[in-house]
Design an enzyme around this catalytic site. Structure first.
Site, mmCIF file in Angstrom:
data_model
loop_
_atom_site.group_PDB
_atom_site.id
_atom_site.type_symbol
_atom_site.label_atom_id
_atom_site.label_comp_id
_atom_site.label_asym_id
_atom_site.label_seq_id
_atom_site.Cartn_x
_atom_site.Cartn_y
_atom_site.Cartn_z
ATOM 1 N N ARG A 224 1.974 27.644 -46.195
ATOM 2 C CA ARG A 224 2.230 26.211 -46.178
ATOM 3 C C ARG A 224 1.355 25.551 -45.109
ATOM 4 N NH1 ARG A 224 3.951 26.817 -50.447
ATOM 5 N NH2 ARG A 224 6.071 26.551 -51.205
ATOM 6 N N HIS A 272 -4.362 24.159 -53.174
ATOM 7 C CA HIS A 272 -3.031 24.757 -53.362
ATOM 8 C C HIS A 272 -2.885 25.393 -54.757
ATOM 9 C CE1 HIS A 272 1.412 24.573 -51.913
ATOM 10 N NE2 HIS A 272 1.179 25.631 -52.662
HETATM 11 C C1 GLV Z 1 3.663 27.891 -54.113
HETATM 12 O O1 GLV Z 1 3.284 27.286 -53.163
HETATM 13 C C2 GLV Z 1 4.962 28.506 -54.252
HETATM 14 O O2 GLV Z 1 5.808 28.341 -53.349
HETATM 15 O O3 GLV Z 1 5.199 29.155 -55.274
#
Ligand code: GLV
Length: 309
Positions: A224, A272
């Site tokens: 994160r 991401h």
């Molecule tokens: C992606 O960031 C997840 O938490 O699956």
């Protein structure tokens, strides 16, 4: 019984198709079209708007559409006492491992140097870095971190890992606690963050910790954005202490257009995508969790609200 689907990025049509294959009579509702809220027993969520789960009187399962559940705990109106489950999915884990290998090899084989030489049409032979100069440190030895560590160890890398609780894992030197973190960082050339985001891990990668890494080390974050103090990382790279970073997650997503990471020659930015949930792979876990909760049992991969993972 109905399922409420709330996600800012997953496809409701895809999920409906996969869930219907397993459970043909499913009552599937997509936020914000709730219908009669008394019917809703399961919420399938990824970054639900705050308060979205607050007024569902018969809610009995909150199922994350991803591995992380910090997006659920960040809701100040989250109902208490409803079991919360994260996804632990082979496909998701496989993608995260794949991403880590990409990032590690990018550094280990000096891909940036090679790209730069190629852009100048220079025939520049860079030998593979000796393994003892590419020591890996994995932060977090849960499902994903463990698979990353084991895969990199199987490729021959020297791998160490750090976790909250003590672990013993073949071929991986394991550390725990603050002292363990410092020891591991001081012997890590490529650091991979695969931690859950909790109060204890928020901003864990700051000047204090990152400067313990040896000179020329490299940071990979696929967990994160909030784990990393971006300014501190940038300063350490610009000062020449760190060689660079490979980052999939950011304090603010999408990464703002004018963010210095975009153009930095030593930072690779990806949007991401290290592990994207595939409905076809994860739907059976959701159906199983609905079945378990319906028979009074805890769901698979239930998280502990006190620990935040
Ligand atoms: C992606 O960031 C997840 O938490 O699956």
């Amino acid at each position: 019984m109905a399922i409420l689907f709330i996600s800012d990025s997953d496809s409701p049509a895809e999920w409906l198709k996969e869930l219907q294959e397993l459970s043909p009579n499913i009552d599937f509702r997509v936020w914000p079209n709730l219908g009669n809220t008394d019917d809703i027993e399961t919420a399938l969520v990824w970054k639900a708007p705050p308060g979205a789960l607050a007024n569902l009187p018969n809610l009995s399962l909150i199922q994350s559409l991803g591995a992380g559940i910090d997006h659920i705990f960040s809701d100040p109106q989250l109902p208490t006492g409803v079991p919360i489950a994260r996804l632990v999915d082979k496909e998701l884990t496989r993608q995260m491992v794949e991403y880590s290998v990409l990032a590690v090899l990018n550094r280990h084989r000096r891909a940036e140097t090679l790209r730069e030489a190629a852009s100048e049409h220079r025939w520049h032979v860079v030998p593979s870095t000796p393994l003892e100069q590419s020591r890996i440190g994995v932060l977090g030895l849960g499902e994903i971190g463990l698979s990353i560590a084991q895969t990199l160890a199987s490729l021959g890398f020297i791998v160490q890992g750090w976790s909250r609780s003590p672990k013993t894992i073949t071929k991986i030197k394991c550390y725990q606690g603050l002292g363990g973190l410092e020891t591991m960082l001081s012997a890590t050339d490529i650091l991979i963050c695969a931690l859950p985001l909790t109060r204890a891990t928020n901003a864990i990668l700051s000047t204090n910790t990152l400067s313990l890494l040896p000179r020329n080390s490299y940071v990979v974050n696929l967990a994160r954005g909030e784990h990393l103090v971006e300014e501190d990382l940038l300063t350490l790279i610009n000062k020449g202490h760190l060689a660079g970073a490979f980052l999939d997650v950011f304090e603010k997503e999408p990464l703002p257009q004018n963010h210095p990471f975009w153009d930095h020659p030593n930072i690779t930015v990806t949007p991401h995508l290290a592990g994207l949930t595939i409905a076809a792979s994860a739907a059976d876990q959701v159906v199983e969790n609905i079945r378990l909760v319906g028979t009074g049992k805890p769901p698979l991969h239930q998280v502990d609200p006190r620990q935040g993972y």
